[in-house]
Design an enzyme around this catalytic site. Sequence first.
Site, PDB file in Angstrom:
ATOM      1  N   ALA A 149      25.236   5.878 -11.681  1.00  0.00           N
ATOM      2  CA  ALA A 149      23.769   5.775 -12.069  1.00  0.00           C
ATOM      3  C   ALA A 149      22.912   4.383 -11.555  1.00  0.00           C
ATOM      4  CB  ALA A 149      23.667   5.792 -13.573  1.00  0.00           C
ATOM      5  N   TYR A 150      23.733   3.343 -11.839  1.00  0.00           N
ATOM      6  CA  TYR A 150      23.486   1.867 -11.589  1.00  0.00           C
ATOM      7  C   TYR A 150      23.119   2.021  -9.752  1.00  0.00           C
ATOM      8  CZ  TYR A 150      22.490  -3.028 -11.708  1.00  0.00           C
ATOM      9  OH  TYR A 150      21.982  -4.363 -11.720  1.00  0.00           O
TER      10      TYR A 150
END
Length: 295
Positions: A149-150
């Site tokens: 996600a990051y």
Amino acid sequence: MSLEGQVAVVTGGARGVGELLARKLSARGAKVALLGLEPELLKEVSGRLHTESDWWHVDVTDHEAMARVAAEVKERFGKVDVVVANAGVAAGGPFADSDPVAWRRVIEVNLIGGAVTGRAFLPVLMESRGYFLQIASLAAITPAPMMSAYCASKSGVEAFAHSLRAEVGYKGVRVGVGYLSWTDTDMVRGADEDDVMRELRQRLPWPSNRTYPLGPAVDRIVAGIERRSAHVYAQWWLRGMQSVRGYLPGLIATVGQREMRRFDPRLGNVRKGLVGAGGAADEQVRTGSDHSITR
């Protein structure tokens, strides 16, 4: 370009990079508008600044609220010269077992929040022929397992900022991307509380396996703001990563598989959800209150 008398907006201004950046901008004579989710900390930070300042409690993913804030900042200070889209959250762990709400929230805050910030403040930046700095990460340059996600969010904001630079440059607005490696913030310390995430990071090759002090990193960001730089590198070696980034996905896919196999028996114990005090503040706002602006 001197920052004396300029008006700077910093999102995620309650702690970490945003808080220290606000203090250093103020020390150079800039008036500062702090935006974030922790009103008590925002008020405290604002009260310690050397120059005129104010704060707004607002969720950067809320387009209507951010538009109102942009109008209020303009009314309060008369102009806006610099906007730093710094607000961000993180979550780690295997994608297949990740909390879908937390995974999505990382994208919303980091990517959508950066775009909402840009949309809200572009009109006033066009008036001042100002500067928009989008904070990205080493994660925009190189992918990493356990950080899907990051990495996706930071790759997204990098692309967003590059696209925006081409769109608004002829109107006098400069756009920059800020890159940071692991820097001593609540977010990184929160990630390190998980044994697996900490050990995986320690096994990264030098110099990406270090945690870097916050002060020098923010000094480099301030210097980039003064120069209105297209690229700002909080650690010296990140500039060199640009020249090899095309080779990194294949390399990391190979090495990453080996590391994931090594840690496989322990992956089920990785903490789910957002990390650090900033992540906790975000979760509290989403579960305990609405997105209204509190002054």
